[in-house]
Design a protein around this motif. Sequence first.
Motif, short mmCIF file in Angstrom:
data_model
loop_
_atom_site.label_atom_id
_atom_site.label_comp_id
_atom_site.label_asym_id
_atom_site.label_seq_id
_atom_site.Cartn_x
_atom_site.Cartn_y
_atom_site.Cartn_z
N ALA A 283 16.93 4.39 7.26
CA ALA A 283 16.02 3.57 6.48
C ALA A 283 15.19 2.67 7.38
CB ALA A 283 16.80 2.71 5.48
N SER A 284 13.98 2.40 6.94
CA SER A 284 13.11 1.49 7.67
C SER A 284 12.09 0.90 6.71
CB SER A 284 12.42 2.20 8.83
OG SER A 284 11.59 3.26 8.37
N GLY A 285 11.46 -0.17 7.13
CA GLY A 285 10.41 -0.78 6.35
C GLY A 285 10.86 -1.83 5.35
N PHE A 286 12.14 -2.17 5.37
CA PHE A 286 12.67 -3.20 4.49
C PHE A 286 13.94 -3.76 5.09
CE2 PHE A 286 16.19 -0.81 2.60
CZ PHE A 286 15.81 0.50 2.85
N VAL A 287 14.42 -4.85 4.50
CA VAL A 287 15.65 -5.47 5.00
C VAL A 287 16.83 -4.69 4.44
CG1 VAL A 287 16.97 -7.59 5.22
CG2 VAL A 287 14.48 -7.70 5.09
N PHE A 288 17.29 -3.76 5.22
CA PHE A 288 18.32 -2.83 4.80
C PHE A 288 19.61 -3.52 4.36
CE2 PHE A 288 22.00 -0.18 5.86
CZ PHE A 288 21.70 1.00 5.18
N SER A 289 20.00 -4.53 5.09
CA SER A 289 21.32 -5.13 4.90
C SER A 289 21.53 -5.79 3.54
CB SER A 289 21.61 -6.14 6.01
OG SER A 289 20.68 -7.21 5.98
N ILE A 290 20.48 -6.15 2.83
CA ILE A 290 20.62 -6.84 1.56
C ILE A 290 20.44 -5.92 0.36
CG2 ILE A 290 19.84 -9.00 2.58
CD1 ILE A 290 17.19 -8.64 1.06
N ASN A 291 20.22 -4.66 0.60
CA ASN A 291 19.98 -3.71 -0.48
C ASN A 291 21.19 -2.84 -0.78
OD1 ASN A 291 16.47 -2.67 -0.46
ND2 ASN A 291 17.37 -4.71 -0.32
N THR A 292 21.38 -2.56 -2.05
CA THR A 292 22.31 -1.52 -2.43
C THR A 292 21.70 -0.17 -2.06
OG1 THR A 292 23.35 -2.74 -4.23
CG2 THR A 292 23.39 -0.34 -4.37
N MET A 293 22.50 0.69 -1.48
CA MET A 293 22.05 2.02 -1.11
C MET A 293 22.92 3.05 -1.79
SD MET A 293 19.51 1.37 0.90
CE MET A 293 19.20 3.06 1.50
N GLY A 294 22.37 4.23 -1.99
CA GLY A 294 23.16 5.24 -2.67
C GLY A 294 22.67 6.64 -2.41
N TRP A 295 23.38 7.56 -3.01
CA TRP A 295 23.05 8.98 -2.95
C TRP A 295 23.02 9.56 -4.35
CZ3 TRP A 295 21.60 11.48 1.44
CH2 TRP A 295 21.92 10.87 2.66
N TYR A 296 22.00 10.36 -4.61
CA TYR A 296 21.88 11.14 -5.82
C TYR A 296 21.72 12.60 -5.41
CZ TYR A 296 21.17 7.00 -8.78
OH TYR A 296 21.32 5.83 -9.47
N ARG A 297 21.92 13.49 -6.37
CA ARG A 297 21.71 14.90 -6.07
C ARG A 297 21.12 15.61 -7.27
NH1 ARG A 297 28.05 16.95 -5.73
NH2 ARG A 297 28.49 16.88 -7.99
N GLN A 298 20.46 16.72 -6.99
CA GLN A 298 19.84 17.51 -8.05
C GLN A 298 19.93 18.98 -7.71
OE1 GLN A 298 15.71 16.60 -8.89
NE2 GLN A 298 15.96 17.26 -11.01
N ALA A 299 20.57 19.73 -8.58
CA ALA A 299 20.64 21.18 -8.46
C ALA A 299 19.54 21.80 -9.31
CB ALA A 299 22.01 21.68 -8.91
N PRO A 300 19.11 23.01 -8.99
CA PRO A 300 18.06 23.66 -9.77
C PRO A 300 18.40 23.72 -11.25
CG PRO A 300 18.44 24.88 -7.76
CD PRO A 300 19.53 23.84 -7.84
N GLY A 301 17.46 23.29 -12.08
CA GLY A 301 17.66 23.31 -13.52
C GLY A 301 18.43 22.13 -14.07
N ASN A 302 18.92 21.29 -13.19
CA ASN A 302 19.70 20.13 -13.63
C ASN A 302 18.94 18.83 -13.40
OD1 ASN A 302 21.78 21.90 -14.21
ND2 ASN A 302 22.94 21.44 -12.35
N ALA A 303 19.38 17.81 -14.09
CA ALA A 303 18.83 16.48 -13.87
C ALA A 303 19.40 15.88 -12.60
CB ALA A 303 19.14 15.59 -15.06
#
Length: 115
Positions: A24-44
């Motif tokens: 990550a870059s361009g913001f104050v990383f340390s104060i932000n919640t970070m996460g992971w999402y995923r998307q398979a074909p045909g799915n949300a």
Amino acid sequence: QVQLVESGGGLVQPGGSLRLSCAASGFVFSINTMGWYRQAPGNAREFVASVTSGGGTNYADSVKGRFTISRDNTKSTVYLQMNSLSPEDSAVYYCYRGAGPLSRWGQGTQVTVSS
């Protein structure tokens, strides 16, 4: 200026492991919640895991006990360690920055679990 660059995706066998990184870059990383999402074909797009600025974590039920999210504030990087992978985990994985109206996802990295 805000950038979220995922890496580490690829092809892995069922039962195998993979570690994703999000630089990550361009913001104050340390104060932000970070996460992971995923998307398979045909799915949300679905929530996978998150980590708060204080280090608290949350996981989707489908990945609990198998995936671990972590962050390194000195490197402005969030990781997703994925173990015991199955074909159902195949998807494009997106890094997420939780920042109210400035929240966003990265471009994603492909994870394919197949023998």
